[in-house]
Design a protein around this motif. Sequence first.
Motif, PDB file in Angstrom:
ATOM      1  N   MET A  81       3.083  15.169  20.295  1.00 53.77           N
ATOM      2  CA  MET A  81       2.514  16.125  19.350  1.00 53.77           C
ATOM      3  C   MET A  81       1.006  15.915  19.207  1.00 53.77           C
ATOM      4  O   MET A  81       0.225  16.867  19.202  1.00 53.77           O
ATOM      5  N   LEU A  82       0.589  14.644  19.133  1.00 54.27           N
ATOM      6  CA  LEU A  82      -0.837  14.349  19.010  1.00 54.27           C
ATOM      7  C   LEU A  82      -1.611  14.810  20.235  1.00 54.27           C
ATOM      8  O   LEU A  82      -2.745  15.290  20.120  1.00 54.27           O
ATOM      9  N   LEU A  83      -1.011  14.657  21.398  1.00 52.13           N
ATOM     10  CA  LEU A  83      -1.686  15.071  22.630  1.00 52.13           C
ATOM     11  C   LEU A  83      -1.903  16.583  22.681  1.00 52.13           C
ATOM     12  O   LEU A  83      -2.771  17.056  23.429  1.00 52.13           O
ATOM     13  N   ASN A  84      -1.135  17.327  21.914  1.00 55.04           N
ATOM     14  CA  ASN A  84      -1.273  18.779  21.879  1.00 55.04           C
ATOM     15  C   ASN A  84      -1.919  19.271  20.586  1.00 55.04           C
ATOM     16  O   ASN A  84      -1.977  20.480  20.354  1.00 55.04           O
ATOM     17  N   PRO A  86      -4.811  20.345  18.231  1.00 51.39           N
ATOM     18  CA  PRO A  86      -6.205  20.785  18.383  1.00 51.39           C
ATOM     19  C   PRO A  86      -7.213  19.831  17.751  1.00 51.39           C
ATOM     20  O   PRO A  86      -8.362  19.762  18.199  1.00 51.39           O
ATOM     21  N   MET A  87      -6.794  19.089  16.714  1.00 50.28           N
ATOM     22  CA  MET A  87      -7.704  18.142  16.081  1.00 50.28           C
ATOM     23  C   MET A  87      -8.149  17.059  17.055  1.00 50.28           C
ATOM     24  O   MET A  87      -9.201  16.447  16.876  1.00 50.28           O
ATOM     25  N   LEU A  88      -7.348  16.823  18.089  1.00 47.02           N
ATOM     26  CA  LEU A  88      -7.727  15.846  19.097  1.00 47.02           C
ATOM     27  C   LEU A  88      -8.258  16.526  20.358  1.00 47.02           C
ATOM     28  O   LEU A  88      -9.354  16.203  20.834  1.00 47.02           O
ATOM     29  N   THR A  89      -7.525  17.487  20.881  1.00 43.52           N
ATOM     30  CA  THR A  89      -7.887  18.076  22.178  1.00 43.52           C
ATOM     31  C   THR A  89      -9.056  19.043  22.079  1.00 43.52           C
ATOM     32  O   THR A  89     -10.049  18.917  22.809  1.00 43.52           O
ATOM     33  N   GLU A  90      -8.960  20.024  21.172  1.00 42.42           N
ATOM     34  CA  GLU A  90     -10.029  21.023  21.071  1.00 42.42           C
ATOM     35  C   GLU A  90     -11.314  20.417  20.537  1.00 42.42           C
ATOM     36  O   GLU A  90     -12.417  20.780  20.970  1.00 42.42           O
ATOM     37  N   ALA A  91     -11.190  19.516  19.573  1.00 39.44           N
ATOM     38  CA  ALA A  91     -12.392  18.882  19.030  1.00 39.44           C
ATOM     39  C   ALA A  91     -13.081  18.019  20.084  1.00 39.44           C
ATOM     40  O   ALA A  91     -14.313  17.953  20.134  1.00 39.44           O
ATOM     41  N   THR A  92     -12.294  17.357  20.938  1.00 37.88           N
ATOM     42  CA  THR A  92     -12.880  16.564  22.018  1.00 37.88           C
ATOM     43  C   THR A  92     -13.612  17.477  23.001  1.00 37.88           C
ATOM     44  O   THR A  92     -14.706  17.142  23.485  1.00 37.88           O
ATOM     45  N   VAL A 136      -2.726   6.866  21.635  1.00 35.88           N
ATOM     46  CA  VAL A 136      -2.773   8.067  22.468  1.00 35.88           C
ATOM     47  C   VAL A 136      -4.125   8.170  23.164  1.00 35.88           C
ATOM     48  O   VAL A 136      -4.207   8.454  24.366  1.00 35.88           O
ATOM     49  N   ALA A 137      -5.197   7.936  22.420  1.00 40.78           N
ATOM     50  CA  ALA A 137      -6.539   8.005  23.006  1.00 40.78           C
ATOM     51  C   ALA A 137      -6.701   6.972  24.118  1.00 40.78           C
ATOM     52  O   ALA A 137      -7.311   7.254  25.159  1.00 40.78           O
ATOM     53  N   GLU A 138      -6.136   5.788  23.908  1.00 35.52           N
ATOM     54  CA  GLU A 138      -6.236   4.748  24.934  1.00 35.52           C
ATOM     55  C   GLU A 138      -5.545   5.170  26.226  1.00 35.52           C
ATOM     56  O   GLU A 138      -6.068   4.961  27.325  1.00 35.52           O
ATOM     57  N   ARG A 139      -4.395   5.814  26.103  1.00 33.33           N
ATOM     58  CA  ARG A 139      -3.689   6.273  27.298  1.00 33.33           C
ATOM     59  C   ARG A 139      -4.502   7.333  28.042  1.00 33.33           C
ATOM     60  O   ARG A 139      -4.542   7.350  29.274  1.00 33.33           O
ATOM     61  N   VAL A 140      -5.139   8.222  27.293  1.00 37.47           N
ATOM     62  CA  VAL A 140      -5.965   9.247  27.934  1.00 37.47           C
ATOM     63  C   VAL A 140      -7.160   8.593  28.627  1.00 37.47           C
ATOM     64  O   VAL A 140      -7.516   8.964  29.755  1.00 37.47           O
ATOM     65  N   LEU A 141      -7.778   7.632  27.971  1.00 34.40           N
ATOM     66  CA  LEU A 141      -8.932   6.953  28.568  1.00 34.40           C
ATOM     67  C   LEU A 141      -8.536   6.206  29.840  1.00 34.40           C
ATOM     68  O   LEU A 141      -9.278   6.196  30.827  1.00 34.40           O
TER      69      LEU A 141
END
Length: 390
Positions: A81-84, A86-92, A136-141
């Motif tokens: 859910m966090l990966l989808n 907008p507070m994380l993906t669109e803002a990034t 979640v951010a660590e996995r993306v990085l």
Amino acid sequence: MSIQMFGQPVSRGVAIGRAVLVASSRVDVAHYFIDPVHAAAEVARLRHARDTVVEEITALKDDLPPEAPHELAALLDVHLMLLNDPMLTEATRHWIEVRHYNAEWAMTAQTDVLVRQFDEMDDDYLRERKADIEQVAERVLRALAKEESLLPQVGQARGLDSGDPLVLVANDIAPADMLQFKGSVFKGFVTDVGGRTSHTAIVARSMDIPAVVGAREASRLVRQDDWLIIDGDAGVVVVNPTPIVLEDYRYRQRASELERARLHRLRHMPSVTLDGQPIELLANIELPGDAVNALEAGAVRVGLFRSEFLFMNRDGGLPDEDEQFEAYRAAVLAMAGLPVTIRTVDIGADKPLDRMAVHELRHEHALNPALGLRAIRWSLSEPAMFRQQL
């Protein structure tokens, strides 16, 4: 030299073994400005990394073994859910297109913004949800850097064919990585960060793994192959214990095992206080099959059947009336006439439903995610589903 470190006890028991030290979960990233003409390509790189992590977590969820705790699937759904969100993906994406940050810098910048928001929350449980954002951010990085996750590196850190028991020392451990503890060589773990209500702690308790979290400098002070004692009852970590201390804790281990065996034999005895007051032991269950375990553990009724777990991890499809009836019937029959209390579906916040949009899971005007469209509020907004369940 023997030293002691103190953290928070989150899962009972004593673990003794040699330390397997994994790299810090903090990923070192480059910070640089990109040419505006390359912003679209940088956004595409970020999106590809995000999609890679989604596939990785989805595969983990699909391959969960039957004995995996039910909470783990729900926690993996939270990360999806966090990966989808907008507070994380669109803002990034905004950091890339407007500030012209590179993808890694943009991800860490937005993560810091969200973490600060969680740090300002008054509720301890909600404040600790920032760990999910960071994991979640660590996995993306790591996907951006094309690195492996932390725990697979453990096998490379030292030969696992040694006869010595092993314990894991890390800055943090994501719930998804906890899968590797089931039937593994690790007898327990200690982390620098985390609290009693962190998802890592919840999974550790459900898997009965001795653990201490929030030990701050543990991953910096402990060296590879140090002997460690993890006291999950007191929240103490002993590094390179003296022979006397080591033998004392081994005695505690044996005594704990004997005590558990003794209590196991008493599980069907009446629960009565010294002054004759009867006490009922009730069980919480997530799926009908849990009722059998509850009965074996000596529960005299099911105090809470969390029916929402029947609705989760279904790729958007909801259980129909017949399926729900059979599930509730199976739980009632398994309890052999003992009472069963069923709670109507409690969806939302940290228990998302696959087919729910992100905006349905979050209150748009408050930092507290428990205030959103969830539980009875969500049920009342879906009258057809609610009537069917009732």
